[in-house]
Write a protein that holds these residues in place. Structure first.
Motif, PDB file in Angstrom:
ATOM      1  N   ASP A 161      41.279 -24.161  12.208  1.00  0.00           N
ATOM      2  CA  ASP A 161      41.587 -23.008  11.367  1.00  0.00           C
ATOM      3  C   ASP A 161      40.409 -22.040  11.414  1.00  0.00           C
ATOM      4  O   ASP A 161      39.449 -22.164  10.659  1.00  0.00           O
ATOM      5  CB  ASP A 161      41.858 -23.483   9.936  1.00  0.00           C
ATOM      6  CG  ASP A 161      42.251 -22.348   9.012  1.00  0.00           C
ATOM      7  OD1 ASP A 161      42.281 -21.190   9.467  1.00  0.00           O
ATOM      8  OD2 ASP A 161      42.525 -22.630   7.829  1.00  0.00           O
TER       9      ASP A 161
ATOM     10  N   HIS B  61      39.902 -19.090  10.477  1.00  0.00           N
ATOM     11  CA  HIS B  61      39.701 -18.020   9.491  1.00  0.00           C
ATOM     12  C   HIS B  61      40.317 -18.410   8.155  1.00  0.00           C
ATOM     13  O   HIS B  61      41.529 -18.357   7.981  1.00  0.00           O
ATOM     14  CB  HIS B  61      40.335 -16.715   9.991  1.00  0.00           C
ATOM     15  CG  HIS B  61      39.908 -15.501   9.227  1.00  0.00           C
ATOM     16  ND1 HIS B  61      39.012 -14.584   9.729  1.00  0.00           N
ATOM     17  CD2 HIS B  61      40.270 -15.039   8.009  1.00  0.00           C
ATOM     18  CE1 HIS B  61      38.831 -13.612   8.843  1.00  0.00           C
ATOM     19  NE2 HIS B  61      39.591 -13.874   7.790  1.00  0.00           N
ATOM     20  N   PHE B  62      39.465 -18.820   7.221  1.00  0.00           N
ATOM     21  CA  PHE B  62      39.929 -19.027   5.849  1.00  0.00           C
ATOM     22  C   PHE B  62      38.768 -18.762   4.903  1.00  0.00           C
ATOM     23  O   PHE B  62      37.609 -18.682   5.311  1.00  0.00           O
ATOM     24  CB  PHE B  62      40.508 -20.436   5.652  1.00  0.00           C
ATOM     25  CG  PHE B  62      39.498 -21.559   5.695  1.00  0.00           C
ATOM     26  CD1 PHE B  62      38.926 -22.047   4.528  1.00  0.00           C
ATOM     27  CD2 PHE B  62      39.136 -22.142   6.903  1.00  0.00           C
ATOM     28  CE1 PHE B  62      38.003 -23.085   4.564  1.00  0.00           C
ATOM     29  CE2 PHE B  62      38.218 -23.190   6.952  1.00  0.00           C
ATOM     30  CZ  PHE B  62      37.647 -23.659   5.772  1.00  0.00           C
ATOM     31  N   HIS B  63      39.101 -18.605   3.637  1.00  0.00           N
ATOM     32  CA  HIS B  63      38.105 -18.278   2.623  1.00  0.00           C
ATOM     33  C   HIS B  63      38.039 -19.391   1.581  1.00  0.00           C
ATOM     34  O   HIS B  63      39.061 -20.009   1.255  1.00  0.00           O
ATOM     35  CB  HIS B  63      38.450 -16.965   1.922  1.00  0.00           C
ATOM     36  CG  HIS B  63      38.593 -15.803   2.855  1.00  0.00           C
ATOM     37  ND1 HIS B  63      37.504 -15.165   3.413  1.00  0.00           N
ATOM     38  CD2 HIS B  63      39.692 -15.187   3.343  1.00  0.00           C
ATOM     39  CE1 HIS B  63      37.934 -14.181   4.195  1.00  0.00           C
ATOM     40  NE2 HIS B  63      39.256 -14.178   4.171  1.00  0.00           N
TER      41      HIS B  63
ATOM     42  N   TYR C 295      41.700 -25.951  -0.778  1.00  0.00           N
ATOM     43  CA  TYR C 295      41.972 -25.730   0.648  1.00  0.00           C
ATOM     44  C   TYR C 295      42.450 -27.015   1.322  1.00  0.00           C
ATOM     45  O   TYR C 295      43.464 -27.016   2.034  1.00  0.00           O
ATOM     46  CB  TYR C 295      40.722 -25.200   1.352  1.00  0.00           C
ATOM     47  CG  TYR C 295      40.872 -25.119   2.852  1.00  0.00           C
ATOM     48  CD1 TYR C 295      41.658 -24.133   3.435  1.00  0.00           C
ATOM     49  CD2 TYR C 295      40.254 -26.056   3.686  1.00  0.00           C
ATOM     50  CE1 TYR C 295      41.825 -24.071   4.815  1.00  0.00           C
ATOM     51  CE2 TYR C 295      40.413 -25.996   5.060  1.00  0.00           C
ATOM     52  CZ  TYR C 295      41.205 -24.999   5.621  1.00  0.00           C
ATOM     53  OH  TYR C 295      41.386 -24.959   6.984  1.00  0.00           O
TER      54      TYR C 295
ATOM     55  N   THR D 285      45.595 -14.113  12.921  1.00  0.00           N
ATOM     56  CA  THR D 285      45.462 -14.474  11.511  1.00  0.00           C
ATOM     57  C   THR D 285      46.032 -13.363  10.654  1.00  0.00           C
ATOM     58  O   THR D 285      46.084 -12.203  11.076  1.00  0.00           O
ATOM     59  CB  THR D 285      43.979 -14.656  11.125  1.00  0.00           C
ATOM     60  OG1 THR D 285      43.255 -13.456  11.464  1.00  0.00           O
ATOM     61  CG2 THR D 285      43.345 -15.816  11.855  1.00  0.00           C
TER      62      THR D 285
ATOM     63  N   GLY E 202      44.063 -18.743  12.922  1.00  0.00           N
ATOM     64  CA  GLY E 202      43.537 -19.081  11.607  1.00  0.00           C
ATOM     65  C   GLY E 202      44.585 -18.845  10.540  1.00  0.00           C
ATOM     66  O   GLY E 202      45.491 -18.021  10.706  1.00  0.00           O
ATOM     67  N   THR E 203      44.470 -19.566   9.428  1.00  0.00           N
ATOM     68  CA  THR E 203      45.475 -19.454   8.373  1.00  0.00           C
ATOM     69  C   THR E 203      45.291 -18.223   7.492  1.00  0.00           C
ATOM     70  O   THR E 203      46.247 -17.765   6.864  1.00  0.00           O
ATOM     71  CB  THR E 203      45.438 -20.685   7.452  1.00  0.00           C
ATOM     72  OG1 THR E 203      44.161 -20.748   6.793  1.00  0.00           O
ATOM     73  CG2 THR E 203      45.685 -21.962   8.238  1.00  0.00           C
ATOM     74  N   ASP E 204      44.059 -17.722   7.363  1.00  0.00           N
ATOM     75  CA  ASP E 204      43.727 -16.647   6.437  1.00  0.00           C
ATOM     76  C   ASP E 204      43.911 -17.081   4.980  1.00  0.00           C
ATOM     77  O   ASP E 204      43.996 -16.244   4.086  1.00  0.00           O
ATOM     78  CB  ASP E 204      44.542 -15.386   6.722  1.00  0.00           C
ATOM     79  CG  ASP E 204      44.022 -14.156   5.997  1.00  0.00           C
ATOM     80  OD1 ASP E 204      42.789 -14.035   5.845  1.00  0.00           O
ATOM     81  OD2 ASP E 204      44.841 -13.323   5.559  1.00  0.00           O
ATOM     82  N   LEU E 205      43.991 -18.373   4.735  1.00  0.00           N
ATOM     83  CA  LEU E 205      44.111 -18.842   3.348  1.00  0.00           C
ATOM     84  C   LEU E 205      42.903 -18.414   2.520  1.00  0.00           C
ATOM     85  O   LEU E 205      41.790 -18.337   3.049  1.00  0.00           O
ATOM     86  CB  LEU E 205      44.241 -20.371   3.325  1.00  0.00           C
ATOM     87  CG  LEU E 205      45.610 -20.908   3.736  1.00  0.00           C
ATOM     88  CD1 LEU E 205      45.558 -22.412   3.966  1.00  0.00           C
ATOM     89  CD2 LEU E 205      46.659 -20.574   2.675  1.00  0.00           C
TER      90      LEU E 205
ATOM     91  N   SER F 182      44.918 -16.053   1.577  1.00  0.00           N
ATOM     92  CA  SER F 182      45.677 -14.805   1.797  1.00  0.00           C
ATOM     93  C   SER F 182      45.441 -13.801   0.672  1.00  0.00           C
ATOM     94  O   SER F 182      46.381 -13.195   0.151  1.00  0.00           O
ATOM     95  CB  SER F 182      47.177 -15.113   1.952  1.00  0.00           C
ATOM     96  OG  SER F 182      47.404 -16.068   2.959  1.00  0.00           O
TER      97      SER F 182
ATOM     98  N   PHE G 215      50.054 -16.776   3.782  1.00  0.00           N
ATOM     99  CA  PHE G 215      50.241 -17.684   4.910  1.00  0.00           C
ATOM    100  C   PHE G 215      51.395 -18.644   4.657  1.00  0.00           C
ATOM    101  O   PHE G 215      51.553 -19.175   3.556  1.00  0.00           O
ATOM    102  CB  PHE G 215      48.960 -18.482   5.152  1.00  0.00           C
ATOM    103  CG  PHE G 215      49.128 -19.643   6.089  1.00  0.00           C
ATOM    104  CD1 PHE G 215      49.212 -19.448   7.464  1.00  0.00           C
ATOM    105  CD2 PHE G 215      49.221 -20.942   5.593  1.00  0.00           C
ATOM    106  CE1 PHE G 215      49.386 -20.512   8.321  1.00  0.00           C
ATOM    107  CE2 PHE G 215      49.385 -22.014   6.446  1.00  0.00           C
ATOM    108  CZ  PHE G 215      49.465 -21.802   7.816  1.00  0.00           C
TER     109      PHE G 215
END
Length: 254
Positions: free
Chosen positions: A8, A10-12, A36, A180, A208-211, A213, A220
């Motif tokens: 993944d 790209h996630f935050h 997450y 993403t 990447g999921t971008d979670l 979002s 996502f």
């Protein structure tokens, strides 16, 4: 669900124990490491990249904590000011950070004026690449700067349609693009865009999921994994879902 391991890219992580900075008046809801890991259960995620958002500014405490919790299969993408010392960059590298992010779309990072100097310095000091949250509509002006940098990736398929051809020219020269944020981008035909990137450079697309979002009109969906796999085809799915990102983030896997 696609039958592949997933990196993944790209996630935050949003942890209210650490500083958060309103971005145009916006503060996201909490999305901790635990949140997450629960959300990605069943997706086959074996690693990933924690990306600093506009609402985290230059804070490194949340990122170091998240990487310590997630372990060595995860890396960090941080935002740092131009005056960050070489020792501070090396310290972040030891913590698992592998790239600097320039948020030209929402702010919160070092500004465009610092891009060339800072991108070159982090690459020289620690081997980091530079990640850009930008709008493809601006690529006509940004292309000369991006083309001169050591290593570059671009978020969310460039956010909008590239009408000047700069995105694929950059891809041909080695720029990596993240598939993403389908729920936030304004690309009319993301599948076509992904296929064009793969045709231009098979190593240039990562998922990447971008979670979680943040601010995206459509968050996502688990089916986005299959969406990417089907768009690029079985020949490229494994590379796009994991292997290309392992190379970008220098995780020593093929």
């Amino acid at each position: 669900m696609a039958d592949h391991d997933v990196f993944d890219a790209h996630f935050h992580v949003i942890d209210p124990r650490f500083p958060l900075v309103p971005s145009n008046g916006y503060l996201p809801e909490a999305f901790t490491v635990g949140d997450y890991l629960e959300r990605i259960g069943g997706l086959g995620v074996t690693g990933g990249a924690v990306v600093s958002g506009s609402f985290q500014g230059f804070d490194q405490t949340y990122l170091k904590d998240a990487l310590a919790q997630l372990g060595p299969s995860f890396v960090g993408v941080t935002q740092i000011p131009a005056h960050t010392s070489d020792d501070e960059i090396r310290d972040l590298d030891r913590a698992g950070v592998r790239a600097v992010r320039f948020n030209l779309y929402r702010g919160g990072s070092a500004p465009l004026a610092d891009v060339d100097m800072l991108a070159r310095r982090v690459h020289d000091v620690a081997g980091w690449h530079s990640e850009f949250y930008l709008d493809a509509a601006d690529l006509a002006d940004l292309e000369p700067t991006l083309a001169g940098l050591p290593r570059v990736s671009i978020d969310h398929l460039g956010m909008s349609d590239d009408t000047c051809g700069a995105l694929l020219r950059l891809v041909e020269a080695g720029t990596v693009v993240k598939a993403t944020g389908f729920g936030r981008m304004h690309v009319r035909d993301p599948e076509s865009s992904m296929r064009n990137i793969i045709r231009t450079n098979p190593s240039a697309l990562i998922f990447g999921t971008d979670l979680p979002s943040t601010r995206a009109p459509t968050p996502f969906r688990d089916t986005d994994v299959d969406r990417v796999a089907h768009a690029v085809g079985g020949e490229h799915a494994k590379a796009v879902l994991a292997d290309n990102a392992h190379k970008l983030y220098r995780l020593g896997r093929n």
